[in-house]
Design a protein around this motif. Structure first.
Motif, PDB file in Angstrom:
ATOM      1  N   ASP A   1       2.800   6.479  -9.192  1.00 41.66           N
ATOM      2  CA  ASP A   1       3.429   6.083 -10.455  1.00 41.66           C
ATOM      3  C   ASP A   1       2.491   6.223 -11.657  1.00 41.66           C
ATOM      4  O   ASP A   1       2.848   5.885 -12.786  1.00 41.66           O
ATOM      5  CB  ASP A   1       3.962   4.656 -10.376  1.00 41.66           C
ATOM      6  N   GLY A   2       1.267   6.713 -11.434  1.00 44.01           N
ATOM      7  CA  GLY A   2       0.313   6.907 -12.516  1.00 44.01           C
ATOM      8  C   GLY A   2      -0.597   5.726 -12.778  1.00 44.01           C
ATOM      9  O   GLY A   2      -1.457   5.780 -13.656  1.00 44.01           O
ATOM     10  N   SER A   3      -0.435   4.646 -12.018  1.00 44.29           N
ATOM     11  CA  SER A   3      -1.335   3.504 -12.173  1.00 44.29           C
ATOM     12  C   SER A   3      -2.608   3.740 -11.363  1.00 44.29           C
ATOM     13  O   SER A   3      -2.597   4.434 -10.348  1.00 44.29           O
ATOM     14  CB  SER A   3      -0.655   2.199 -11.744  1.00 44.29           C
ATOM     15  N   LEU A   4      -3.685   3.172 -11.848  1.00 43.14           N
ATOM     16  CA  LEU A   4      -4.983   3.278 -11.188  1.00 43.14           C
ATOM     17  C   LEU A   4      -5.245   1.967 -10.451  1.00 43.14           C
ATOM     18  O   LEU A   4      -5.104   0.888 -11.029  1.00 43.14           O
ATOM     19  CB  LEU A   4      -6.081   3.500 -12.223  1.00 43.14           C
TER      20      LEU A   4
ATOM     21  N   THR B   1      -4.175   5.089  -1.902  1.00 43.09           N
ATOM     22  CA  THR B   1      -2.722   4.971  -2.021  1.00 43.09           C
ATOM     23  C   THR B   1      -2.102   6.064  -1.166  1.00 43.09           C
ATOM     24  O   THR B   1      -2.690   7.126  -0.986  1.00 43.09           O
ATOM     25  CB  THR B   1      -2.268   5.143  -3.490  1.00 43.09           C
ATOM     26  N   ASP B   2      -0.926   5.774  -0.624  1.00 42.21           N
ATOM     27  CA  ASP B   2      -0.252   6.814   0.148  1.00 42.21           C
ATOM     28  C   ASP B   2       0.931   7.348  -0.657  1.00 42.21           C
ATOM     29  O   ASP B   2       1.187   6.900  -1.781  1.00 42.21           O
ATOM     30  CB  ASP B   2       0.125   6.335   1.553  1.00 42.21           C
ATOM     31  N   SER B   3       1.656   8.301  -0.097  1.00 47.14           N
ATOM     32  CA  SER B   3       2.690   9.017  -0.849  1.00 47.14           C
ATOM     33  C   SER B   3       3.842   8.124  -1.293  1.00 47.14           C
ATOM     34  O   SER B   3       4.526   8.439  -2.262  1.00 47.14           O
ATOM     35  CB  SER B   3       3.220  10.194  -0.038  1.00 47.14           C
ATOM     36  N   ASP B   4       4.085   7.015  -0.597  1.00 49.54           N
ATOM     37  CA  ASP B   4       5.165   6.122  -1.030  1.00 49.54           C
ATOM     38  C   ASP B   4       4.675   5.024  -1.975  1.00 49.54           C
ATOM     39  O   ASP B   4       5.431   4.125  -2.341  1.00 49.54           O
ATOM     40  CB  ASP B   4       5.914   5.538   0.165  1.00 49.54           C
ATOM     41  N   GLY B   5       3.405   5.094  -2.395  1.00 49.03           N
ATOM     42  CA  GLY B   5       2.876   4.137  -3.359  1.00 49.03           C
ATOM     43  C   GLY B   5       2.255   2.896  -2.750  1.00 49.03           C
ATOM     44  O   GLY B   5       1.827   2.001  -3.478  1.00 49.03           O
ATOM     45  N   SER B   6       2.177   2.830  -1.422  1.00 49.51           N
ATOM     46  CA  SER B   6       1.545   1.679  -0.779  1.00 49.51           C
ATOM     47  C   SER B   6       0.045   1.692  -1.066  1.00 49.51           C
ATOM     48  O   SER B   6      -0.574   2.747  -1.155  1.00 49.51           O
ATOM     49  CB  SER B   6       1.756   1.711   0.732  1.00 49.51           C
TER      50      SER B   6
END
Length: 161
Positions: free
Chosen positions: A103-106, A142-147
């Motif tokens: 989502d672009g968050s660090l 982070t993984d592809s689903d944002g976890s």
């Protein structure tokens, strides 16, 4: 009283290997290397861990100043400190490893604060306390689903957030 921890041996080893690789490349006169430097705006920042976002901006943690830094390459000039933004964290956090989420968050770890933190694309910092005091969160992925995944070096665990 503030906790004090020694630098993890893996971090010291990684820095030593990187320094030797740079030294070997520059000592050999490697013509394929061009070094361009962008000095940070503040002294004693101790930049570590780096990630790039989808816009080509570079993010890094400033261990010595308990901050996250961002270098906007479109505004940066080699040899100058323009193009930098800094985001303050909890005093004494000792930020470490980082990763960009889809989502672009660090996301980053706060080793001495026993916390994880995130900086939104808009520059909003949020910090989350982990469940194990003294666990020493050290790195984030982070993984592809944002976890969000992270290691807690002092409690010898891999954790999911």
């Amino acid at each position: 009283m503030a906790r004090q921890r020694l630098l993890p041996a893996s971090l010291i080893l990684s820095l030593a290997i990187l320094a030797l690789a740079i030294l070997a490349a520059t000592a050999s006169g490697n013509p394929n290397w061009t070094l361009t430097e962008f000095p940070l705006p503040a002294e004693s920042a101790w930049p570590q861990a780096m990630a790039a976002d989808g816009s080509g901006n570079l993010w890094f943690v400033e261990v010595g100043r308990d901050q996250v830094g961002r270098l906007v390459m479109a505004q940066a000039t080699p040899g100058a400190s323009n193009g930098f933004s800094e985001f303050a964290l909890t005093l004494g956090a000792w930020p470490q490893g980082m990763a960009m989420a889809p989502d672009g968050s660090l996301w980053f770890a706060e080793y001495l604060a026993d916390a994880l933190g995130t900086v939104s694309p808009g520059g909003i910092v949020t910090e989350y306390q982990v469940l194990n005091p003294g666990s020493g969160p050290l790195d984030v992925a982070t993984d592809s689903d944002g976890s969000i995944w992270f290691v807690q070096s002092e409690s010898n665990t891999v954790s999911h957030f």
